[in-house]
Design an enzyme around this catalytic site. Structure first.
Site, mmCIF file in Angstrom:
data_model
loop_
_atom_site.group_PDB
_atom_site.id
_atom_site.type_symbol
_atom_site.label_atom_id
_atom_site.label_comp_id
_atom_site.label_asym_id
_atom_site.label_seq_id
_atom_site.Cartn_x
_atom_site.Cartn_y
_atom_site.Cartn_z
ATOM 1 N N TYR A 141 36.074 32.048 29.752
ATOM 2 C CA TYR A 141 37.159 32.081 31.145
ATOM 3 C C TYR A 141 36.555 31.102 32.315
ATOM 4 C CZ TYR A 141 41.768 31.932 34.073
ATOM 5 O OH TYR A 141 42.500 32.048 34.838
ATOM 6 N N ASP A 236 28.682 30.012 35.768
ATOM 7 C CA ASP A 236 30.196 30.523 36.322
ATOM 8 C C ASP A 236 29.894 31.459 35.773
ATOM 9 O OD1 ASP A 236 32.061 31.851 37.219
ATOM 10 O OD2 ASP A 236 33.737 30.789 35.495
ATOM 11 N N LYS A 264 35.160 36.061 43.695
ATOM 12 C CA LYS A 264 34.962 37.871 43.621
ATOM 13 C C LYS A 264 34.477 38.150 44.351
ATOM 14 C CE LYS A 264 36.186 38.033 38.650
ATOM 15 N NZ LYS A 264 37.987 37.844 38.428
HETATM 16 C C1 LIG Z 1 34.499 33.890 35.090
HETATM 17 C C2 LIG Z 1 34.987 33.371 35.665
HETATM 18 N N1 LIG Z 1 35.346 32.026 36.490
HETATM 19 C C3 LIG Z 1 36.281 31.938 37.154
HETATM 20 C C4 LIG Z 1 37.741 32.732 37.453
HETATM 21 C C5 LIG Z 1 39.028 32.322 38.262
HETATM 22 O O1 LIG Z 1 38.603 33.337 39.388
HETATM 23 P P1 LIG Z 1 40.274 33.917 40.015
HETATM 24 O O2 LIG Z 1 41.092 33.903 39.401
HETATM 25 O O3 LIG Z 1 39.258 33.754 41.611
HETATM 26 O O4 LIG Z 1 40.778 31.892 39.828
HETATM 27 C C6 LIG Z 1 37.100 34.065 36.617
HETATM 28 C C7 LIG Z 1 38.249 35.478 37.317
HETATM 29 O O5 LIG Z 1 38.382 36.747 36.330
HETATM 30 C C8 LIG Z 1 36.381 34.775 36.023
HETATM 31 O O6 LIG Z 1 36.042 35.790 35.197
#
Ligand SMILES: Cc1ncc(COP(=O)(O)O)c(C=O)c1O
Length: 420
Positions: A141, A236, A264
């Protein structure tokens, strides 16, 4: 009716599904969401006054627990000076310097969420390579931007189908889907799309299919494939950044990406994301270069104050990482022992863990999906009833913080023994 149920009833009239982000609605586990009122350290309290050990920790940001004094004080000081200026502030420089120092990126751009960080990094990758296709991994994700809401077709060579209504097929078609921990699937995509792949993006530790560690050599293999075919490698690190090590998964696994996204932990609980990389790549971003990206509240001073205080604390207390590892291992081993005789796998990297209810070891998305979701539901409700607040979905992680104690970990293990 509990106060949470009353609130949920009211919420559903004015918020889709009663929530501002879907997983919170607890639909996968057949209960109503507990509305939270306050947190302190490793604990949260719901609107009915019930206390829980918090294994969500805001889905990762609160590595130092709720209401960390240093973070709280920094925010209070920042608030007194003004909430937002939309102009450069000194704290943004300090924050960027620290992020560069901790992670090894040469330049960074602050945004407001992980989604935004990924969306911007993809645009930069496309702008830098003049290519349009992106390889992602099924079950990873990367936020909810259009091109990332794509799952694999079984013949993944032909491009993806959108996973959500409202995503144009043309967008989805530029997203190619490979299998996590399967380098051959990546090679096939590169070979079938010669000169067209701008980047491969990966969660270095998959944590959104539940926690699935990269197999030895997988991340280095990705690095090599990207080099061979001229695509950029994007890590990511929205979950792994500053959690696995000060320098995130890049440091933990010793593999460097071309672009890295953060979220985060970088915001200490405030809405912050960031993307960074080499000076050469980042200088392509506006106003220096042709890749446009902007934000009214980007680098917001209050958000920066929270993030900076948390990152500084992590940098000046490196023993936190060894402690997180020790406590993570303690929980993993304890749960394995407690769940003996149950078809369960306890996957872990550092301080993130998932219990998969399946017979077979989980190293792929397909194996993760083989979990018994009814058993997971029983597990989740059993934990909740015993005062342990964990993610309401099989395909999420448990997040430990630096302030969870050995006693709390023992309490979780005792609960696991009781539930089955
Ligand atoms: C690996 C990863 N990338 C991107 C995101 C998206 O981040 P946000 O919820 O701050 O938009 C998340 C959210 O859980 C994530 O776990």
């Amino acid at each position: 009716m509990t106060r949470s149920e009353q609130l949920f009833e009211a919420a559903q009239k004015v918020l889709p599904g009663g929530v501002n982000s879907p997983v919170r609605a607890c639909r996968a586990v057949g209960t109503y969401p507990r509305f939270l009122e306050k947190g302190r350290g490793s604990r949260v309290w719901d609107a009915d006054g019930k206390e829980y050990i918090d294994l969500i920790c805001s889905w990762g940001p609160l590595l130092l627990g709720h209401c960390n004094e240093t973070v709280e004080t920094a925010v209070q000081e920042a608030v007194k000076k003004g909430l937002s200026f939309g102009a450069p502030t000194a704290i943004e420089v300090e924050m960027a310097e620290l992020v560069c120092e901790m992670t090894g990126v040469e330049m960074v751009r602050m945004v407001n969420s992980g989604t935004e960080a990924v969306m911007s990094a993809l645009r930069l990758a496309r702008g830098a390579t003049d290519r349009s296709k992106i390889i992602k991994f099924a079950g990873c994700y990367h936020g909810h931007s259009d091109s990332m809401l794509v799952k694999a077709g079984s013949g993944a060579l032909t491009g993806g189908a959108p996973d959500s209504a409202g995503v144009p097929a043309e967008m989805a078609g530029d997203t190619l889907t490979a299998d996590y921990n399967d380098l051959d699937s990546v090679r096939r995509l590169f070979e079938a799309n010669p000169g067209q792949v701008a980047a491969a993006i990966v969660e270095p530790v998959a944590a959104n299919m539940g926690v699935v560690p990269p197999q030895p050599g997988f991340l280095q293999g990705l690095r090599d494939l990207c080099d061979e075919f001229g695509g950029l490698l994007i890590f990511d690190e929205v979950i792994t950044g500053f959690r696995l090590a000060p320098g995130g998964a890049q440091e933990y696994y010793g593999v460097r990406a071309d672009l890295v996204t953060y979220g985060k932990i970088i915001g200490g609980g405030m809405p912050v994301g960031a993307y960074g990389g080499s000076r050469k790549l980042m200088e392509l971003v506006a106003p220096l270069g042709p890749v446009y990206q902007a934000g009214t509240l980007s680098g917001n001073p209050v958000a920066m104050a929270a993030g900076l205080a948390q990152l500084k604390t992590l940098q000046s207390n490196p023993s936190i990482y060894a402690e997180l590892e020790r406590r993570g291992a303690m929980l993993q081993e304890g749960l394995r022992d407690a769940l003996k005789g149950i078809p369960a796998q306890v996957n872990r990297v550092g301080s993130i863990l998932t219990v998969f209810f399946t017979e077979q070891p989980v190293t792929t998305y397909e194996q993760a999906k083989s979990s018994d979701l009814e058993r997971f539901k029983h597990w989740y409700l059993g934990l909740l009833q015993r005062g342990i607040y964990a993610a309401p979905s099989q395909f999420e992680a448990m997040f430990l913080s630096a302030v969870h104690t050995d006693e709390e970990i023992e309490q979780i293990i005792r609960a696991a023994r009781e539930i089955f």
